[in-house]
Scaffold this active site. Structure first.
Site, PDB file in Angstrom:
ATOM      1  N   ASP A   1     -13.774  -4.447  -1.822  1.00 10.13           N
ATOM      2  CA  ASP A   1     -13.580  -4.081  -0.410  1.00 10.13           C
ATOM      3  C   ASP A   1     -14.904  -4.206   0.342  1.00 10.13           C
ATOM      4  O   ASP A   1     -15.618  -3.214   0.533  1.00 10.13           O
ATOM      5  CB  ASP A   1     -13.064  -2.637  -0.291  1.00 10.13           C
TER       6      ASP A   1
ATOM      7  N   ASP B   1       0.868  -1.180   0.000  1.00  7.24           N
ATOM      8  CA  ASP B   1       0.000   0.000   0.000  1.00  7.24           C
ATOM      9  C   ASP B   1       0.903   1.228   0.000  1.00  7.24           C
ATOM     10  O   ASP B   1       1.675   1.441   0.936  1.00  7.24           O
ATOM     11  CB  ASP B   1      -0.894   0.014   1.233  1.00  7.24           C
TER      12      ASP B   1
END
Length: 645
Positions: free
Chosen positions: A500, A342
């Site tokens: 998600d 990330d």
């Protein structure tokens, strides 16, 4: 100045800044940069011109740009402003990129046999092939006209994308006949992926479409009717025949495949076949005849094994070409272990790798700073050395304006792909943009920049949710969504949809219209059922669509793979949400990557045993060195789960 001379000179201007390791006589010649830059700009699309400006400025400003003892042409000295040369409109707002400590400029072979001719027709990630060739010490000459093919000492054709589009380009540019003649004359040739398929008579992809007709046979799609996951994506084993040419003794090692179509061996083409692979049946993995070679897999993405195969083609008589990596034990398609990074800018403007706790990436301290777990390029290189099967970058930096000016991942990808020879996936910000001047840029253009910068696959998040909602509401495929456009141009295997979801408990599954499951651990009020609500904007906004419904929809819209996260499990270290992974991997016929929650090696074997996941992804446990990648693979091997060693 005639057009042919211009074509020779202009690319070298940018090469001077972007690829200083390449030797070119132009640097010793005076020329008028203003004229050449202007003329070159007019020959490019807007998106290509912006990319060239970014590359040139970033490379010139980078402290790690190798000079190799050379000085610029006098025309560029004397205080010339590089911003003037490349235009004033460029906004370099990107966070600071630290050059990796192990950055090296690979030396080229000095004799006249150091040049490889590359047939790049402009689709997909060819940068990886270029980097692999440079890594092995060779220079590259790009094909500009049919005569370049006929005059090549060795030719590599890294075909990427759709069969029909590739043949159309070859025919329009008059290169199909030159390519046939080159191969028929038994000249040194290496086709990669689509570069193999185009040698056959026909393809059923958007067809039938006629190929080059050099090898008898038809290229057809894998049959997913019996539960076979398509595309064939990942590290698989080869069945190598005797005298397999450049493959050598690679039979016991995994190589990387990513394709939905394949050619079948037959009596008519068996003299060509040098290896096969078994995936829902036997298909042709490589062909060899004389000096002509082609492979269905990607050697430039197959790690040390792939580099060894390329070396055998480029330097068949060298001692290093006869050396292969240590013997492996590959027998079938391996489960993949993926390292995820990330990436975002911290409060100082540096680009760092971070990790969220249920998507919160800031430290729970008074300073509340972004959690810094390392530098993206260095970590990616380390994970490649540690044995990661893929590296995924998720860009979680906010986008404020024009993506090509604000997008730091382009530079990260370029640096990373120099030394990482496994697949790279990147996600974040892949959607339509309008810059401050009112210019519109499509998601396809943004994705194209990712591919040209080194990405093999792109990951779409929020935009895919909106596309799926519209499709389920209308039942119409418009062909205008980012998912549809990118998969049409680059193939479904190049498109990952990142989901998600968060768990929503219900007492009765009939209370909602979404797919529910009976959970093993009841909810806070004793609820025995749950559905998974999809979110957008980094998990901050819930949407009226379930993960099950979304997965089914995006598969129909052209997704080739699903990256399945779970907000509830993210950063908790308690294991993957096996119930969620099983729900989605049973629902679709495309590969599913399990993500979120890994905290121990046992969590990987659990998700592979209990679900149909094709891969498992982790981040924090790798960044913090709590669980090494190699430890995960050793555990999986002990549990009887095949992985790439």
């Amino acid at each position: 100045m005639d057009n042919e001379r211009l074509k020779t000179l202009v690319p070298a201007i940018f090469d001077f800044f972007i690829c200083p390791k390449s030797q070119t006589p132009l640097r010793r010649q005076p020329f008028s940069p203003k004229f050449l830059i202007s003329d070159y700009k007019s020959s490019l699309s807007r998106i290509q011109w912006e990319e060239k400006k970014m590359e040139a400025v970033a490379a010139f400003n980078s402290p790690c740009t190798p000079k190799l003892g050379m000085t610029p042409s006098p025309s560029f000295s004397g205080g010339t402003s590089y911003s003037r040369l490349y235009g004033r409109g460029l906004r370099m707002k990107s966070p600071k990129i630290k050059c990796p400590a192990n950055f090296t400029a690979h030396a080229s072979i000095s004799n006249g046999d150091s040049v490889v001719t590359l047939l790049d027709y402009g689709a997909g990630n060819v940068r990886s092939v270029r980097n692999a060739i440079h890594r092995l010490g060779f220079d590259i000459k790009d094909v500009q006209k049919p005569e370049d093919i006929l005059n090549a000492n060795r030719l590599i054709f890294p075909g990427v994308g759709a069969f029909a589009a590739a043949m159309s380009v070859l025919n329009q540019k008059g290169m199909a006949e030159a390519l046939r003649a080159y191969i028929e004359n038994d000249r040194p040739f290496l086709g990669i992926c689509l570069g193999l398929q185009l040698l056959f008579d026909f393809s059923e992809e958007n067809g039938p479409v006629q190929g080059l007709g050099l090898i008898p046979g038809v290229v057809g799609r894998f049959d997913s009717a019996n539960g076979l996951r398509v595309p064939h994506l990942g590290w698989d084993a080869l069945k190598v025949k005797e005298n397999a040419g450049i493959l050598g003794d690679v039979a016991q090692r995994h190589v990387y495949f990513v394709h939905s179509y394949r050619a079948i061996p037959s009596d008519d083409n068996r003299d060509w076949v040098s290896s096969t692979c078994n995936y829902g049946g036997e298909f042709i993995a490589s062909v060899t005849r004389g000096s002509v070679n082609a492979v269905q897999f990607h050697p430039e993405k197959s790690g040390d094994v792939g580099l060894s195969i390329l070396r055998r083609f480029l330097s068949p008589n060298s001692s290093s070409a006869r050396q292969m990596p240590n013997e492996g034990k590959a027998t079938k398609l391996a489960k993949r272990v993926i390292a995820c990074l990330d990436v975002r800018a911290n409060d100082k403007g540096d680009l760092v790798v971070t990790k969220g706790d249920q998507y919160d990436v800031r430290e729970q301290t008074e300073e509340n700073q972004v959690r810094n777990l390392g530098k993206p390029v260095e970590l990616a290189g380390q994970y490649y050395m540690d044995g990661a099967d893929e590296v995924t970058f998720l860009n979680i930096t906010g986008f404020r304006d024009f993506p090509l000016g604000d997008l730091p991942m382009l530079q990260v990808l370029r640096y990373t792909s120099e030394n990482v020879f496994v697949p790279l996936t990147v996600g974040g910000g892949i959607r339509d943009f309008t810059d401050s001047n009112g210019r519109q840029y499509s998601s396809l253009e943004v994705a194209s920049e990712y591919f040209r910068s080194g990405a093999d696959k792109i990951s779409i998040g929020s935009d895919a949710v909106f596309a799926a909602e519209a499709y389920l509401r209308t039942g119409v495929k418009t062909g205008k969504t980012s998912l549809e456009q990118i998969s049409y141009v680059y193939g479904s295997q190049a498109v990952v949809v990142s989901i998600d979801p968060r768990r929503v408990y219900v007492k009765d599954p009939d209370d909602v219209t979404y797919k529910c499951i009976k959970v093993s651990n009841p909810g806070p009020d004793g609820e025995e059922y749950a559905w998974y609500q999809c979110t957008v904007k980094g998990g901050r906004v819930g949407r009226p669509i379930g993960a099950y419904e979304l997965a089914k929809a995006v598969e129909e819209l052209g997704a080739g793979e699903i990256l399945l996260n779970c907000i509830d499990c993210d950063g908790q270290g308690g294991g993957f949400d096996v119930e969620l992974v099983k729900l989605i991997s049973d629902a679709v016929s495309i590969p599913v990557i399990a993500s979120s929650g890994a905290g121990a090696v046992e969590h990987f074997s659990e998700v592979f045993r209990k679900t149909n996941a094709s891969a498992a992804l982790a981040a924090g446990i790798f960044h913090r060195k709590e669980v090494p990648i190699q430890a995960v693979k050793e555990h999986l091997l002990k549990e009887g789960i095949e992985v790439r060693s």
